[in-house]
Design a protein around this motif. Structure first.
Motif, PDB file in Angstrom:
ATOM      1  N   VAL A 135      -5.412  11.047   0.712  1.00 15.81           N
ATOM      2  CA  VAL A 135      -4.694  11.518  -0.472  1.00 15.81           C
ATOM      3  C   VAL A 135      -5.211  12.855  -0.975  1.00 15.81           C
ATOM      4  CG1 VAL A 135      -4.025   9.207  -1.214  1.00 15.81           C
ATOM      5  CG2 VAL A 135      -6.200  10.145  -1.979  1.00 15.81           C
ATOM      6  N   GLY A 136      -6.315  13.291  -0.416  1.00 19.81           N
ATOM      7  CA  GLY A 136      -6.898  14.557  -0.830  1.00 19.81           C
ATOM      8  C   GLY A 136      -8.057  14.908   0.083  1.00 19.81           C
ATOM      9  N   PRO A 137      -8.682  16.072  -0.118  1.00 19.21           N
ATOM     10  CA  PRO A 137      -9.805  16.484   0.724  1.00 19.21           C
ATOM     11  C   PRO A 137     -10.936  15.452   0.733  1.00 19.21           C
ATOM     12  CG  PRO A 137      -9.076  18.285  -0.670  1.00 19.21           C
ATOM     13  CD  PRO A 137      -8.388  17.058  -1.163  1.00 19.21           C
ATOM     14  N   GLY A 138     -11.129  14.776   1.862  1.00 17.80           N
ATOM     15  CA  GLY A 138     -12.202  13.801   1.990  1.00 17.80           C
ATOM     16  C   GLY A 138     -11.977  12.511   1.248  1.00 17.80           C
ATOM     17  N   VAL A 139     -10.748  12.255   0.792  1.00 18.84           N
ATOM     18  CA  VAL A 139     -10.454  11.057  -0.001  1.00 18.84           C
ATOM     19  C   VAL A 139      -9.361  10.229   0.682  1.00 18.84           C
ATOM     20  CG1 VAL A 139      -9.709  10.134  -2.224  1.00 18.84           C
ATOM     21  CG2 VAL A 139     -11.020  12.263  -2.136  1.00 18.84           C
ATOM     22  N   THR A 140      -9.653   8.965   0.940  1.00 23.24           N
ATOM     23  CA  THR A 140      -8.650   8.016   1.422  1.00 23.24           C
ATOM     24  C   THR A 140      -8.544   6.864   0.431  1.00 23.24           C
ATOM     25  OG1 THR A 140     -10.253   6.758   2.744  1.00 23.24           O
ATOM     26  CG2 THR A 140      -9.098   8.581   3.841  1.00 23.24           C
ATOM     27  N   ALA A 141      -7.377   6.230   0.385  1.00 27.31           N
ATOM     28  CA  ALA A 141      -7.168   5.128  -0.570  1.00 27.31           C
ATOM     29  C   ALA A 141      -6.145   4.160  -0.024  1.00 27.31           C
ATOM     30  CB  ALA A 141      -6.716   5.684  -1.920  1.00 27.31           C
ATOM     31  N   ARG A 142      -6.210   2.936  -0.553  1.00 27.32           N
ATOM     32  CA  ARG A 142      -5.220   1.916  -0.207  1.00 27.32           C
ATOM     33  C   ARG A 142      -5.192   0.871  -1.307  1.00 27.32           C
ATOM     34  NH1 ARG A 142      -7.154  -2.842   3.008  1.00 27.32           N
ATOM     35  NH2 ARG A 142      -9.413  -2.969   2.749  1.00 27.32           N
ATOM     36  N   VAL A 143      -4.051   0.207  -1.454  1.00 27.21           N
ATOM     37  CA  VAL A 143      -3.913  -0.859  -2.444  1.00 27.21           C
ATOM     38  C   VAL A 143      -4.480  -2.147  -1.860  1.00 27.21           C
ATOM     39  CG1 VAL A 143      -2.277  -2.254  -3.768  1.00 27.21           C
ATOM     40  CG2 VAL A 143      -1.886   0.193  -3.493  1.00 27.21           C
ATOM     41  N   VAL A 144      -5.365  -2.805  -2.615  1.00 29.97           N
ATOM     42  CA  VAL A 144      -6.000  -4.035  -2.126  1.00 29.97           C
ATOM     43  C   VAL A 144      -5.673  -5.255  -2.988  1.00 29.97           C
ATOM     44  CG1 VAL A 144      -7.874  -2.846  -0.959  1.00 29.97           C
ATOM     45  CG2 VAL A 144      -8.137  -3.474  -3.372  1.00 29.97           C
ATOM     46  N   GLY A 145      -5.009  -5.066  -4.113  1.00 30.06           N
ATOM     47  CA  GLY A 145      -4.703  -6.226  -4.946  1.00 30.06           C
ATOM     48  C   GLY A 145      -3.723  -5.926  -6.061  1.00 30.06           C
ATOM     49  N   LEU A 146      -2.963  -6.963  -6.450  1.00 31.32           N
ATOM     50  CA  LEU A 146      -2.046  -6.888  -7.584  1.00 31.32           C
ATOM     51  C   LEU A 146      -2.306  -8.086  -8.482  1.00 31.32           C
ATOM     52  CD1 LEU A 146       1.343  -6.101  -5.760  1.00 31.32           C
ATOM     53  CD2 LEU A 146      -0.221  -4.455  -6.800  1.00 31.32           C
ATOM     54  N   SER A 147      -2.210  -7.862  -9.783  1.00 32.57           N
ATOM     55  CA  SER A 147      -2.406  -8.965 -10.726  1.00 32.57           C
ATOM     56  C   SER A 147      -1.716  -8.631 -12.036  1.00 32.57           C
ATOM     57  CB  SER A 147      -3.905  -9.216 -10.959  1.00 32.57           C
ATOM     58  OG  SER A 147      -4.536  -8.052 -11.476  1.00 32.57           O
ATOM     59  N   ASP A 148      -1.722  -9.593 -12.952  1.00 38.55           N
ATOM     60  CA  ASP A 148      -1.099  -9.406 -14.258  1.00 38.55           C
ATOM     61  C   ASP A 148      -1.951  -8.453 -15.094  1.00 38.55           C
ATOM     62  OD1 ASP A 148       0.353  -9.673 -16.592  1.00 38.55           O
ATOM     63  OD2 ASP A 148      -0.563 -11.585 -17.141  1.00 38.55           O
ATOM     64  N   GLY A 149      -1.335  -7.379 -15.572  1.00 38.50           N
ATOM     65  CA  GLY A 149      -2.047  -6.419 -16.401  1.00 38.50           C
ATOM     66  C   GLY A 149      -1.819  -6.625 -17.884  1.00 38.50           C
ATOM     67  N   GLY A 150      -1.028  -7.639 -18.256  1.00 36.14           N
ATOM     68  CA  GLY A 150      -0.734  -7.888 -19.659  1.00 36.14           C
ATOM     69  C   GLY A 150       0.344  -6.958 -20.185  1.00 36.14           C
ATOM     70  N   ASN A 151       1.023  -7.389 -21.246  1.00 32.72           N
ATOM     71  CA  ASN A 151       2.056  -6.586 -21.899  1.00 32.72           C
ATOM     72  C   ASN A 151       3.126  -6.103 -20.923  1.00 32.72           C
ATOM     73  OD1 ASN A 151       0.780  -6.708 -24.493  1.00 32.72           O
ATOM     74  ND2 ASN A 151      -0.657  -5.120 -23.819  1.00 32.72           N
ATOM     75  N   GLY A 152       3.479  -6.971 -19.964  1.00 30.85           N
ATOM     76  CA  GLY A 152       4.546  -6.631 -19.037  1.00 30.85           C
ATOM     77  C   GLY A 152       4.171  -5.607 -17.995  1.00 30.85           C
ATOM     78  N   ARG A 153       2.878  -5.428 -17.747  1.00 27.32           N
ATOM     79  CA  ARG A 153       2.416  -4.457 -16.770  1.00 27.32           C
ATOM     80  C   ARG A 153       1.759  -5.160 -15.581  1.00 27.32           C
ATOM     81  NH1 ARG A 153       5.177  -1.881 -19.683  1.00 27.32           N
ATOM     82  NH2 ARG A 153       4.758   0.169 -20.607  1.00 27.32           N
ATOM     83  N   GLU A 210      10.233  -8.565 -14.519  1.00 26.49           N
ATOM     84  CA  GLU A 210       9.182  -8.494 -15.529  1.00 26.49           C
ATOM     85  C   GLU A 210       7.889  -9.043 -14.951  1.00 26.49           C
ATOM     86  OE1 GLU A 210       8.288  -9.996 -20.130  1.00 26.49           O
ATOM     87  OE2 GLU A 210      10.133 -10.572 -19.100  1.00 26.49           O
ATOM     88  N   ALA A 211       6.795  -8.338 -15.200  1.00 26.81           N
ATOM     89  CA  ALA A 211       5.491  -8.801 -14.734  1.00 26.81           C
ATOM     90  C   ALA A 211       5.073 -10.031 -15.526  1.00 26.81           C
ATOM     91  CB  ALA A 211       4.451  -7.700 -14.895  1.00 26.81           C
ATOM     92  N   ALA A 212       4.526 -11.023 -14.827  1.00 26.50           N
ATOM     93  CA  ALA A 212       4.073 -12.259 -15.459  1.00 26.50           C
ATOM     94  C   ALA A 212       2.695 -12.630 -14.911  1.00 26.50           C
ATOM     95  CB  ALA A 212       5.078 -13.376 -15.220  1.00 26.50           C
ATOM     96  N   LYS A 213       2.207 -13.799 -15.282  1.00 25.94           N
ATOM     97  CA  LYS A 213       0.839 -14.189 -14.935  1.00 25.94           C
ATOM     98  C   LYS A 213       0.622 -14.266 -13.426  1.00 25.94           C
ATOM     99  CE  LYS A 213      -2.628 -17.793 -15.673  1.00 25.94           C
ATOM    100  NZ  LYS A 213      -2.934 -19.090 -16.341  1.00 25.94           N
ATOM    101  N   ASN A 214       1.517 -14.905 -12.702  1.00 21.62           N
ATOM    102  CA  ASN A 214       1.303 -15.150 -11.275  1.00 21.62           C
ATOM    103  C   ASN A 214       2.173 -14.308 -10.351  1.00 21.62           C
ATOM    104  OD1 ASN A 214      -0.637 -17.273 -11.716  1.00 21.62           O
ATOM    105  ND2 ASN A 214       1.076 -18.560 -12.356  1.00 21.62           N
ATOM    106  N   GLY A 215       3.011 -13.473 -10.931  1.00 23.43           N
ATOM    107  CA  GLY A 215       3.874 -12.647 -10.105  1.00 23.43           C
ATOM    108  C   GLY A 215       4.950 -11.992 -10.931  1.00 23.43           C
ATOM    109  N   VAL A 216       5.940 -11.455 -10.260  1.00 28.03           N
ATOM    110  CA  VAL A 216       7.043 -10.779 -10.924  1.00 28.03           C
ATOM    111  C   VAL A 216       8.196 -11.762 -11.097  1.00 28.03           C
ATOM    112  CG1 VAL A 216       8.744  -8.934 -10.730  1.00 28.03           C
ATOM    113  CG2 VAL A 216       6.391  -8.536  -9.999  1.00 28.03           C
ATOM    114  N   GLU A 217       8.622 -11.955 -12.339  1.00 23.67           N
ATOM    115  CA  GLU A 217       9.760 -12.819 -12.619  1.00 23.67           C
ATOM    116  C   GLU A 217      11.033 -11.985 -12.557  1.00 23.67           C
ATOM    117  OE1 GLU A 217       9.012 -14.687 -16.354  1.00 23.67           O
ATOM    118  OE2 GLU A 217       7.526 -16.082 -15.511  1.00 23.67           O
ATOM    119  N   ILE A 218      12.032 -12.498 -11.858  1.00 28.33           N
ATOM    120  CA  ILE A 218      13.272 -11.752 -11.708  1.00 28.33           C
ATOM    121  C   ILE A 218      14.441 -12.537 -12.283  1.00 28.33           C
ATOM    122  CG2 ILE A 218      12.371 -10.642  -9.629  1.00 28.33           C
ATOM    123  CD1 ILE A 218      14.246 -12.347  -7.965  1.00 28.33           C
ATOM    124  N   THR A 219      15.431 -11.796 -12.764  1.00 25.00           N
ATOM    125  CA  THR A 219      16.683 -12.367 -13.233  1.00 25.00           C
ATOM    126  C   THR A 219      17.785 -11.882 -12.304  1.00 25.00           C
ATOM    127  OG1 THR A 219      15.908 -12.310 -15.528  1.00 25.00           O
ATOM    128  CG2 THR A 219      18.280 -12.551 -15.181  1.00 25.00           C
TER     129      THR A 219
END
Length: 244
Positions: free
Chosen positions: A133-151, A225-234
């Motif tokens: 992602v930049g000079p000498g920097v690599t990154a990757r997503v390793v986890g998802l969880s409930d961030g509260g307040n719909g995040r 919408e983000a929820a405790k254990n995952g994304v709730e969909i309508t």
């Protein structure tokens, strides 16, 4: 008086027999509808089908059911790209379901429902391989969880100049539905070990999306919408096909 009592008894007995016949008929119809839906959607397990309203037999005579509820525990939605994503606990409420004379097909005028996508399942759509992602920097997503307040809290593992940061960078993200796509978008960009990263490069990691356009019967994604254990969909739809 004796004749009246006999008449009342006859009415009660006949009424009871009608209710019994009605409930037996609706049970048989639910089983048949569930089997048809399973075959139509190529489901691994038989769904739950519940026909509401009483009496059922008069609805059948009119060729339309007022209210039908369908439940599918695990559904593999397939996008046009061939990718699949597991939808958990899909519950759909079908209104004004018309069926053909030979009961080979059934279509609901409208449908609304809810379901969920676990964070583990959604994680599969994120960038999991280390990416520069930049000079000498690599990154990757390793986890998802409930961030509260719909995040959603997105955990990003980063390596700077060959040294992995001691703990993942935490990013709070919004989740939205745009058309038939679930989108995860970082509210603010993280700092990777103090190294300045271009926004577009950082978002290549933090932001991701999953298209969901293979839901049963032609229902479509409406809201997420983000929820405790995952994304709730309508979900919602019109002229939704239950069978045939």
């Amino acid at each position: 008086m004796r004749a009246l009592r006999i008449l009342l008894i006859v009415v009660v007995v006949l009424g009871g027999l009608f209710v019994l016949a009605d409930r037996l008929a609706v049970g048989f119809a639910e089983d048949e509808a569930a089997e048809k839906l399973k075959n139509t959607e190529n489901l691994a397990t038989t769904p739950d089908v519940s026909i509401k309203g009483f009496p059922f037999l008069t609805q059948v005579a009119g060729g339309e059911l007022d209210d039908v509820e369908v439940g599918i525990e695990d559904y593999e939605a397939t996008a046009e790209t061939g990718e699949t994503i597991r939808i958990d606990g899909l519950r759909a409420n079908m209104k004004n379901v018309r069926f053909s004379g030979d009961y080979s097909s059934a279509t609901a005028a409208t449908a609304t429902g809810t379901a969920s996508i676990s964070y583990a399942e959604l994680l599969r759509t994120a960038r999991s391989e280390p990416t520069e992602v930049g000079p000498g920097v690599t990154a990757r997503v390793v986890g998802l969880s409930d961030g509260g307040n719909g995040r959603i809290k997105v955990a990003v593992e980063a390596t700077v100049l060959g040294v992995k940061l001691p703990r993942p960078v935490q990013v709070l993200s919004s989740v939205t539905a745009e058309g038939d796509t679930v989108k995860v978008h970082a509210d603010s960009l993280p700092s990777f070990g103090g190294v300045d990263i271009a926004e577009s490069r950082a978002r290549d990691i933090t932001d991701f999306e999953q298209r969901i356009d293979g839901l049963p019967g032609g229902i479509r994604l409406d809201k997420v919408e983000a929820a405790k254990n995952g994304v709730e969909i309508t979900v919602q739809g019109s002229n939704v096909r239950l069978a045939g």
